[in-house]
Design a protein around this motif. Structure first.
Motif, mmCIF file in Angstrom:
data_model
loop_
_atom_site.group_PDB
_atom_site.id
_atom_site.type_symbol
_atom_site.label_atom_id
_atom_site.label_comp_id
_atom_site.label_asym_id
_atom_site.label_seq_id
_atom_site.Cartn_x
_atom_site.Cartn_y
_atom_site.Cartn_z
ATOM 1 N N SER A 71 42.177 39.072 37.734
ATOM 2 C CA SER A 71 41.796 37.895 36.946
ATOM 3 C C SER A 71 42.008 36.614 37.744
ATOM 4 C CB SER A 71 42.589 37.856 35.638
ATOM 5 O OG SER A 71 43.985 37.761 35.891
ATOM 6 N N ALA A 72 43.043 36.589 38.587
ATOM 7 C CA ALA A 72 43.282 35.416 39.422
ATOM 8 C C ALA A 72 42.188 35.265 40.466
ATOM 9 C CB ALA A 72 44.645 35.511 40.099
ATOM 10 N N VAL A 73 41.702 36.385 40.998
ATOM 11 C CA VAL A 73 40.590 36.337 41.947
ATOM 12 C C VAL A 73 39.350 35.760 41.264
ATOM 13 C CG1 VAL A 73 39.002 37.715 43.356
ATOM 14 C CG2 VAL A 73 41.446 38.269 43.312
ATOM 15 N N GLY A 109 27.614 45.520 38.110
ATOM 16 C CA GLY A 109 28.488 46.600 37.667
ATOM 17 C C GLY A 109 29.934 46.260 37.948
ATOM 18 N N ARG A 110 30.616 47.166 38.677
ATOM 19 C CA ARG A 110 32.020 46.922 39.025
ATOM 20 C C ARG A 110 32.162 46.037 40.260
ATOM 21 N NH1 ARG A 110 34.969 52.844 38.305
ATOM 22 N NH2 ARG A 110 34.536 53.108 36.061
ATOM 23 N N GLY A 111 31.089 45.870 40.987
ATOM 24 C CA GLY A 111 31.150 45.074 42.201
ATOM 25 C C GLY A 111 30.470 43.736 42.042
ATOM 26 N N VAL A 112 30.436 42.995 43.124
ATOM 27 C CA VAL A 112 29.773 41.697 43.131
ATOM 28 C C VAL A 112 28.963 41.573 44.417
ATOM 29 C CG1 VAL A 112 31.533 40.544 41.727
ATOM 30 C CG2 VAL A 112 31.746 40.554 44.214
ATOM 31 N N ARG A 113 27.997 40.693 44.376
ATOM 32 C CA ARG A 113 27.211 40.392 45.567
ATOM 33 C C ARG A 113 27.125 38.884 45.708
ATOM 34 N NH1 ARG A 113 20.999 42.251 46.031
ATOM 35 N NH2 ARG A 113 20.717 40.434 44.683
ATOM 36 N N LEU A 114 27.291 38.405 46.923
ATOM 37 C CA LEU A 114 27.213 36.978 47.147
ATOM 38 C C LEU A 114 25.767 36.502 47.043
ATOM 39 C CD1 LEU A 114 30.141 37.399 48.141
ATOM 40 C CD2 LEU A 114 29.643 35.798 49.984
ATOM 41 N N THR A 115 25.594 35.339 46.442
ATOM 42 C CA THR A 115 24.286 34.699 46.425
ATOM 43 C C THR A 115 24.012 34.110 47.816
ATOM 44 O OG1 THR A 115 25.192 32.561 45.789
ATOM 45 C CG2 THR A 115 24.635 34.093 43.996
ATOM 46 N N SER A 123 39.743 45.087 44.928
ATOM 47 C CA SER A 123 40.176 45.251 46.318
ATOM 48 C C SER A 123 40.624 43.919 46.913
ATOM 49 C CB SER A 123 39.054 45.863 47.150
ATOM 50 O OG SER A 123 37.898 45.049 47.108
ATOM 51 N N VAL A 124 39.993 42.815 46.516
ATOM 52 C CA VAL A 124 40.438 41.494 46.971
ATOM 53 C C VAL A 124 41.817 41.189 46.418
ATOM 54 C CG1 VAL A 124 39.981 39.010 46.880
ATOM 55 C CG2 VAL A 124 38.105 40.618 47.256
ATOM 56 N N ALA A 125 42.018 41.510 45.140
ATOM 57 C CA ALA A 125 43.317 41.270 44.506
ATOM 58 C C ALA A 125 44.419 42.040 45.220
ATOM 59 C CB ALA A 125 43.255 41.671 43.037
ATOM 60 N N GLU A 126 44.127 43.291 45.594
ATOM 61 C CA GLU A 126 45.118 44.106 46.306
ATOM 62 C C GLU A 126 45.431 43.510 47.675
ATOM 63 O OE1 GLU A 126 45.682 48.751 47.814
ATOM 64 O OE2 GLU A 126 43.928 48.161 46.648
ATOM 65 N N ARG A 176 39.195 31.266 51.226
ATOM 66 C CA ARG A 176 39.689 32.550 51.718
ATOM 67 C C ARG A 176 39.352 33.676 50.740
ATOM 68 N NH1 ARG A 176 43.318 32.834 55.981
ATOM 69 N NH2 ARG A 176 44.198 30.865 56.738
ATOM 70 N N THR A 177 39.504 33.381 49.438
ATOM 71 C CA THR A 177 39.213 34.388 48.422
ATOM 72 C C THR A 177 37.740 34.776 48.454
ATOM 73 O OG1 THR A 177 40.956 33.493 46.997
ATOM 74 C CG2 THR A 177 39.315 34.901 45.955
ATOM 75 N N LEU A 178 36.856 33.797 48.595
ATOM 76 C CA LEU A 178 35.429 34.090 48.671
ATOM 77 C C LEU A 178 35.117 34.899 49.926
ATOM 78 C CD1 LEU A 178 32.607 33.576 47.405
ATOM 79 C CD2 LEU A 178 32.406 31.622 48.958
ATOM 80 N N ARG A 179 35.743 34.562 51.025
ATOM 81 C CA ARG A 179 35.509 35.296 52.261
ATOM 82 C C ARG A 179 35.979 36.744 52.131
ATOM 83 N NH1 ARG A 179 37.459 36.627 57.297
ATOM 84 N NH2 ARG A 179 35.991 36.301 58.999
ATOM 85 N N GLU A 180 37.140 36.941 51.492
ATOM 86 C CA GLU A 180 37.625 38.302 51.256
ATOM 87 C C GLU A 180 36.647 39.077 50.387
ATOM 88 O OE1 GLU A 180 40.393 40.310 52.089
ATOM 89 O OE2 GLU A 180 40.319 38.851 53.701
ATOM 90 N N LEU A 181 36.073 38.415 49.399
ATOM 91 C CA LEU A 181 35.134 39.073 48.499
ATOM 92 C C LEU A 181 33.881 39.511 49.257
ATOM 93 C CD1 LEU A 181 34.855 39.882 45.541
ATOM 94 C CD2 LEU A 181 33.729 37.690 45.109
ATOM 95 N N SER A 182 33.478 38.728 50.240
ATOM 96 C CA SER A 182 32.309 39.103 51.035
ATOM 97 C C SER A 182 32.588 40.352 51.861
ATOM 98 C CB SER A 182 31.902 37.943 51.951
ATOM 99 O OG SER A 182 32.811 37.785 53.025
ATOM 100 N N LEU A 183 33.848 40.569 52.227
ATOM 101 C CA LEU A 183 34.229 41.718 53.042
ATOM 102 C C LEU A 183 34.524 42.951 52.206
ATOM 103 C CD1 LEU A 183 36.658 39.910 55.535
ATOM 104 C CD2 LEU A 183 34.369 40.751 56.061
ATOM 105 N N ARG A 184 35.155 42.768 51.038
ATOM 106 C CA ARG A 184 35.694 43.904 50.277
ATOM 107 C C ARG A 184 34.873 44.283 49.056
ATOM 108 N NH1 ARG A 184 40.827 44.839 52.380
ATOM 109 N NH2 ARG A 184 41.579 43.130 53.678
ATOM 110 N N LYS A 185 33.981 43.416 48.603
ATOM 111 C CA LYS A 185 32.942 43.718 47.616
ATOM 112 C C LYS A 185 33.409 43.801 46.166
ATOM 113 C CE LYS A 185 30.316 44.090 51.199
ATOM 114 N NZ LYS A 185 29.554 42.907 51.647
ATOM 115 N N THR A 186 34.682 44.054 45.880
ATOM 116 C CA THR A 186 35.141 44.126 44.493
ATOM 117 C C THR A 186 36.342 43.211 44.276
ATOM 118 O OG1 THR A 186 36.730 45.940 44.793
ATOM 119 C CG2 THR A 186 34.429 46.551 44.380
ATOM 120 N N MET A 187 36.463 42.707 43.026
ATOM 121 C CA MET A 187 37.591 41.847 42.678
ATOM 122 C C MET A 187 38.910 42.601 42.846
ATOM 123 S SD MET A 187 36.342 38.865 41.617
ATOM 124 C CE MET A 187 34.826 38.122 40.961
#
Length: 307
Positions: free
Chosen positions: A30-32, A52-58, A20-23, A7-18
Motif C-alpha cells: 500500500s505504501a508503494v 491484473g496483479r501487475g502494472v505497466r508503465l505508461t 515485489s517492489v514492497a519486498e 526510486r519507487t517508480l524505477r523499482e516498479l519498472s524493474l520488478r513489475k509488481t507492487m
C-alpha cells in the motif's frame, strides 16, 4: 520531484509488481501504491497502468524512469567522489551474494575489512545472482557476487564492472553405498535412471542442471524440489535421490555423502560486480581487494575430495 518516489517508480519498472517492489524496499504494498499515486499527483500525468496483479508503465512513466536513472546515477557518483576525498573510510557498504559462495567468501572478507576499516559497517544480504544484479542496478547494494551460469546476459551490461574471482566445479552428490560409490568421476548419462532432488530456491540454477541433463540425452526424474540445500542433503543421504552440488559448498560439512566429479566437467565462473566507476570508492575498493585475497587463497586449496 521527490527522490524516494522516483526510486519507487524505477523499482516498479524493474520488478513489475507492487508486492515485489514492497519486498525490495522493505515497505508495504500500500505504501508503494501511495508513493506512485503521489508522484502522479506531483507530475500531473498517469505513470502506470494496472494490468491484473501487475502494472505497466505508461510512455510518460517510462520517460520519467529514464530521467530518474540519470538523476540517481549522478547522485551516486557524487557520493563516490566525496567518499574518495574522505580520509576516514566509514559508513555502510552493502554486499549481496548467493548462499554457496557467500558461506565461503563473505565472512573472512568482512572480518579482514573490519580490521582494516573499523569505522566501516559492511552489511550482507543473501540474494540469488539474478536478484543481486537487479539490486546493483537499483542502487540497493554496492557489491554483488554472481556466477556466469545464471547471469551470463547481465554480466555484459555497460553500467556494471566485473572482475573474475575463481572457478567452481560442480559435483554429483550421491548417498553412501550408491552403485557408483567407488568411482572417482561419473557422467550424467550414468545417472539417467536416478531420481533427483534439486535446490529450486534459484530457478535459474536448477534450470542449468536440467539443461545439462537434457544435453546428455535425458530429462531428469525429479522427486524433490527443495528450497534449501539442507533438504537436498537429507533427500540424498536417505537414498531417495541424487543431486548436483557446487564445489564451494562441498568444502562445508556434507556428512556421509559422496562427491563425485562430473565428466565432462561443468564449471561456473564466480565474479564480483559493482557499478561502473565505483571502484574509486575506498570502501568498494577495499572490499574487492580483501575478497580477491580470500578467493586467491581458496584457489590454492585442494578441491573437495571425491567420496
Amino acid at each position: 520531484m521527490d527522490l524516494a518516489r522516483l526510486r519507487t517508480l524505477r523499482e516498479l519498472s524493474l520488478r513489475k509488481t507492487m508486492a515485489s517492489v514492497a519486498e525490495a524496499l522493505l515497505i508495504s504494498p500500500s505504501a508503494v501504491s501511495q508513493q506512485i499515486a503521489l508522484l502522479e499527483d506531483e507530475t500531473g500525468i498517469e505513470l502506470v497502468e494496472r494490468r491484473g496483479r501487475g502494472v505497466r508503465l505508461t510512455p510518460a512513466g517510462q520517460r520519467l524512469v529514464e530521467h530518474a536513472g540519470r538523476v540517481i546515477g549522478i547522485l551516486e557518483e557524487a557520493k563516490t567522489d566525496l567518499a574518495e576525498l574522505k580520509k576516514t573510510v566509514a559508513g555502510e557498504l552493502r554486499v549481496a551474494a548467493f548462499p554457496s559462495v557467500a558461506a565461503s567468501l563473505i565472512p573472512p572478507t568482512i572480518r579482514a575489512l573490519s580490521a582494516r576499516f573499523p569505522d566501516l559497517m559492511t552489511t550482507f544480504e543473501e540474494l540469488e545472482p539474478t536478484d543481486s544484479l537487479a539490486a546493483l542496478r537499483a542502487w540497493q547494494t554496492d557489491v554483488a557476487i554472481v556466477d556466469d551460469l545464471t547471469t551470463a546476459s547481465g554480466l555484459s551490461e555497460a553500467q556494471v564492472e566485473t572482475l573474475h574471482l575463481l572457478d567452481d566445479q560442480l559435483h554429483v552428490l550421491l548417498p553412501p553405498g550408491h552403485r557408483l560409490a567407488e568411482r572417482d568421476h561419473v557422467t550424467l548419462e550414468e545417472l539417467a535412471s536416478e531420481r533427483w532432488a534439486l535446490d529450486t530456491n534459484s530457478s535459474t540454477y536448477s534450470d542449468v542442471i536440467v539443461g545439462a541433463c537434457r544435453d546428455a540425452g535425458f530429462d531428469p526424474i525429479i522427486n524433490g524440489r527443495c528450497h534449501s540445500f539442507e533438504v537436498v542433503r537429507a533427500m540424498v543421504e536417505a537414498g531417495c535421490s541424487v543431486s548436483i552440488n557446487p564445489g564451494l559448498r562441498g568444502r562445508d560439512y556434507i556428512g556421509s555423502l559422496l562427491l563425485k566429479q562430473i565428466r565432462p566437467a561443468i564449471i561456473r565462473r564466480i565474479f564480483v560486480t559493482f557499478r561502473s566507476g565505483e571502484r574509486r570508492n575506498p570502501a568498494v575498493a577495499g572490499f574487492v581487494t580483501e575478497l580477491q585475497s580470500v578467493a586467491a587463497a581458496m584457489n590454492t586449496q585442494a578441491a573437495p575430495a571425491p567420496g
